[in-house]
Design a protein around this motif. Sequence first.
Motif, PDB file in Angstrom:
ATOM      1  N   LEU A 167      48.082  37.857  55.133  1.00  0.00           N
ATOM      2  CA  LEU A 167      46.734  37.849  54.513  1.00  0.00           C
ATOM      3  C   LEU A 167      47.457  36.834  53.586  1.00  0.00           C
ATOM      4  N   CYS A 168      46.433  36.738  52.793  1.00  0.00           N
ATOM      5  CA  CYS A 168      46.234  36.145  51.646  1.00  0.00           C
ATOM      6  C   CYS A 168      45.602  36.672  50.778  1.00  0.00           C
ATOM      7  N   ARG A 169      45.228  36.943  49.676  1.00  0.00           N
ATOM      8  CA  ARG A 169      44.661  37.013  48.746  1.00  0.00           C
ATOM      9  C   ARG A 169      44.174  36.039  47.707  1.00  0.00           C
ATOM     10  N   PHE A 170      42.696  35.530  46.774  1.00  0.00           N
ATOM     11  CA  PHE A 170      42.329  34.683  46.381  1.00  0.00           C
ATOM     12  C   PHE A 170      41.475  35.183  44.705  1.00  0.00           C
ATOM     13  N   SER A 171      41.794  35.171  43.948  1.00  0.00           N
ATOM     14  CA  SER A 171      41.341  35.703  42.712  1.00  0.00           C
ATOM     15  C   SER A 171      40.403  34.408  42.650  1.00  0.00           C
ATOM     16  N   SER A 172      39.369  34.963  41.617  1.00  0.00           N
ATOM     17  CA  SER A 172      37.841  34.487  41.350  1.00  0.00           C
ATOM     18  C   SER A 172      37.797  34.338  40.252  1.00  0.00           C
ATOM     19  N   PRO A 173      38.657  34.527  38.731  1.00  0.00           N
ATOM     20  CA  PRO A 173      38.323  34.793  37.998  1.00  0.00           C
ATOM     21  C   PRO A 173      36.812  34.390  36.659  1.00  0.00           C
ATOM     22  N   ARG A 174      36.411  33.442  37.463  1.00  0.00           N
ATOM     23  CA  ARG A 174      35.060  32.570  36.914  1.00  0.00           C
ATOM     24  C   ARG A 174      34.078  33.249  37.573  1.00  0.00           C
ATOM     25  N   GLY A 175      33.606  34.455  38.469  1.00  0.00           N
ATOM     26  CA  GLY A 175      33.369  34.528  39.206  1.00  0.00           C
ATOM     27  C   GLY A 175      32.718  33.587  40.173  1.00  0.00           C
ATOM     28  N   MET A 176      31.389  34.559  40.577  1.00  0.00           N
ATOM     29  CA  MET A 176      30.766  34.082  42.153  1.00  0.00           C
ATOM     30  C   MET A 176      29.891  33.616  41.735  1.00  0.00           C
ATOM     31  N   CYS A 177      29.231  32.595  42.808  1.00  0.00           N
ATOM     32  CA  CYS A 177      27.805  32.376  43.285  1.00  0.00           C
ATOM     33  C   CYS A 177      27.432  33.229  44.314  1.00  0.00           C
ATOM     34  N   PRO A 178      26.038  32.899  44.798  1.00  0.00           N
ATOM     35  CA  PRO A 178      25.648  33.701  45.886  1.00  0.00           C
ATOM     36  C   PRO A 178      25.786  32.756  46.962  1.00  0.00           C
ATOM     37  N   GLY A 179      25.458  33.443  48.018  1.00  0.00           N
ATOM     38  CA  GLY A 179      25.640  32.647  49.483  1.00  0.00           C
ATOM     39  C   GLY A 179      23.933  31.734  49.330  1.00  0.00           C
ATOM     40  N   LEU A 180      23.807  30.966  49.750  1.00  0.00           N
ATOM     41  CA  LEU A 180      22.876  30.461  50.209  1.00  0.00           C
ATOM     42  C   LEU A 180      21.468  30.517  51.453  1.00  0.00           C
ATOM     43  N   ASP A 181      20.852  30.763  51.140  1.00  0.00           N
ATOM     44  CA  ASP A 181      20.280  31.079  52.586  1.00  0.00           C
ATOM     45  C   ASP A 181      19.890  29.747  52.641  1.00  0.00           C
ATOM     46  N   GLY A 182      19.635  29.841  54.059  1.00  0.00           N
ATOM     47  CA  GLY A 182      18.879  28.143  55.024  1.00  0.00           C
ATOM     48  C   GLY A 182      19.888  26.948  54.968  1.00  0.00           C
ATOM     49  N   HIS A 183      19.207  26.051  55.822  1.00  0.00           N
ATOM     50  CA  HIS A 183      19.658  25.022  55.850  1.00  0.00           C
ATOM     51  C   HIS A 183      21.262  24.536  56.173  1.00  0.00           C
ATOM     52  N   GLU A 184      21.730  25.805  57.230  1.00  0.00           N
ATOM     53  CA  GLU A 184      23.168  26.072  57.416  1.00  0.00           C
ATOM     54  C   GLU A 184      24.293  25.516  56.466  1.00  0.00           C
ATOM     55  N   PRO A 185      24.373  26.575  55.499  1.00  0.00           N
ATOM     56  CA  PRO A 185      25.479  26.406  54.029  1.00  0.00           C
ATOM     57  C   PRO A 185      26.874  26.082  55.199  1.00  0.00           C
ATOM     58  N   VAL A 186      27.835  24.643  54.553  1.00  0.00           N
ATOM     59  CA  VAL A 186      28.910  25.025  54.254  1.00  0.00           C
ATOM     60  C   VAL A 186      30.031  25.138  53.335  1.00  0.00           C
ATOM     61  N   TYR A 187      31.492  26.232  52.730  1.00  0.00           N
ATOM     62  CA  TYR A 187      31.200  25.786  51.653  1.00  0.00           C
ATOM     63  C   TYR A 187      32.639  25.249  51.779  1.00  0.00           C
ATOM     64  N   SER A 188      33.385  25.106  50.611  1.00  0.00           N
ATOM     65  CA  SER A 188      34.512  23.817  50.392  1.00  0.00           C
ATOM     66  C   SER A 188      35.260  24.812  49.942  1.00  0.00           C
ATOM     67  N   THR A 189      36.401  25.577  49.859  1.00  0.00           N
ATOM     68  CA  THR A 189      36.686  26.268  48.315  1.00  0.00           C
ATOM     69  C   THR A 189      37.295  25.897  47.673  1.00  0.00           C
ATOM     70  N   PRO A 190      38.166  25.891  46.194  1.00  0.00           N
ATOM     71  CA  PRO A 190      38.770  25.612  46.098  1.00  0.00           C
ATOM     72  C   PRO A 190      39.922  25.808  46.409  1.00  0.00           C
ATOM     73  N   PHE A 191      40.573  26.892  47.467  1.00  0.00           N
ATOM     74  CA  PHE A 191      42.033  27.357  48.378  1.00  0.00           C
ATOM     75  C   PHE A 191      41.701  25.893  49.240  1.00  0.00           C
ATOM     76  N   GLY A 192      41.544  25.303  49.495  1.00  0.00           N
ATOM     77  CA  GLY A 192      41.409  24.961  51.451  1.00  0.00           C
ATOM     78  C   GLY A 192      40.637  25.061  52.027  1.00  0.00           C
ATOM     79  N   VAL A 193      39.894  26.140  51.915  1.00  0.00           N
ATOM     80  CA  VAL A 193      39.155  26.799  53.359  1.00  0.00           C
ATOM     81  C   VAL A 193      37.629  26.153  53.193  1.00  0.00           C
ATOM     82  N   THR A 194      36.781  26.036  54.087  1.00  0.00           N
ATOM     83  CA  THR A 194      35.856  25.452  54.746  1.00  0.00           C
ATOM     84  C   THR A 194      35.091  26.488  55.363  1.00  0.00           C
TER      85      THR A 194
END
Length: 445
Positions: A167-194
């Motif tokens: 298990l890995c842990r990735f901090s986000s000290p600058r903060g988080m955006c909320p997940g988006l509703d609708g339009h089937e969002p896919v998120y590309s994260t800074p730590f390489g996980v889509t």
Amino acid sequence: MLLLLVLLLVGPGLAWGTNPGDRSPTVRAVCGPDSCYTAHLERRAFREAWRACRERGGNLASIRRSREARLVEELLEGLPGHLAQGPLKLWLGLQRQPRQCAPHKALRGFTWMTGDQDTSYSNWLQEEVPGSCPASRCVVVSYAADSGHTNHKWLDGSCRLAVDGYLCRFSSPRGMCPGLDGHEPVYSTPFGVTAPALRHVPFGSVATLRCAGGDTQSLLCMAREEAALPGVGRGVGWSREPPFCQEEGAPGWCAGGANGGCQHTCVDEGAFYHCQCRDGYQLGEDGRSCAPLERCPGGLAEDGQCLDVGECRGVGCRGTGVCDDPRGCPCPEGYQLEGGECVDVDECQHRPCAQLCANAEGSYLCYCRVGFTLSEDDGTSCMDVDECQYQGACQQVCINYPGRYQCHCEEGYALEPDGYSCRPLRPHLSPPRRDWGAPTTTTAP
């Protein structure tokens, strides 16, 4: 960056993916308000697992609070059925050096891979194994769909064994955006996980939305003076406000005060938009900011105009108020002027800390190696932690050394292999006390 094919959506905030490079299921993610956890089902020994997390920009997982434990439980319980049958053993970021046992502490002498022992949570499956103290030990968390009381429990063992994953842990000290509703969002994260359907999305992630007609639209989780969505704090938000995927009668991408997130010019092309820079500037890697092609000796004004030295008096400088310095627009503390922009200074290059240093945006953080603690007086020097002051550190005699401690026994007793207990050398001697009272302590010269 890893490109991951999404195989299964199991619930809000969760994702299961594969790495096309090795064709084996590797990554699953869940994010909380300040960090993300990922599960990697790749057989690794402890050191190789730690290195893999570091290469992705994180660390082996620490679970210091109950709310973090609930995130990890959610992560494991959402594994696809054929993988969750287990039993699985996955490395956590806990390691103990030889002869550092502390069976009556929450972490039993183990240290997080971040170099500290801070925790208000532990979940050991069983009591300390006798005779395990002389060797280095590492910790796994166990999981199987039908294992009942052993689920999510911690076990320690040899660090050299390859287990089912980590298990890995990735901090986000600058903060988080909320997940988006609708339009089937896919998120590309800074730590390489889509990942799809995250409840919290790390700063720097790109959300790709599926729009009508097969078009897609990308949004950036970025720094903003005002929230881009209701309920989001100042300082971080999506690069534009809803509605997403332009609809009939909806305002254009570039309408409103956000300018589509563009620093200079926002170009609306219907189903999507892009940013452009004025002459003499080039578009930044984020696709929104603009930097001068040549150095601006006087810095940048608030409108992005390049200033010469001596031109800035009375001009509003970006992020620093009104300029009153004939040399040009000043930069905030922790930044320096480069190419007309204020960029972060890596203070750690000048070794401001007594032991370890981590650069941060506009600042830096000092921390200490295991066995030391950061001084509250100056925030840079490290003081030895006297482990002997803690009740139960040793059964009889405790000697403190800089950065470590060692247990000894009184005359007529010998130290047991666990490095903690004492046994009588002659039968007629009374056994050592078992009341776990404070041992005799001393400090090495």
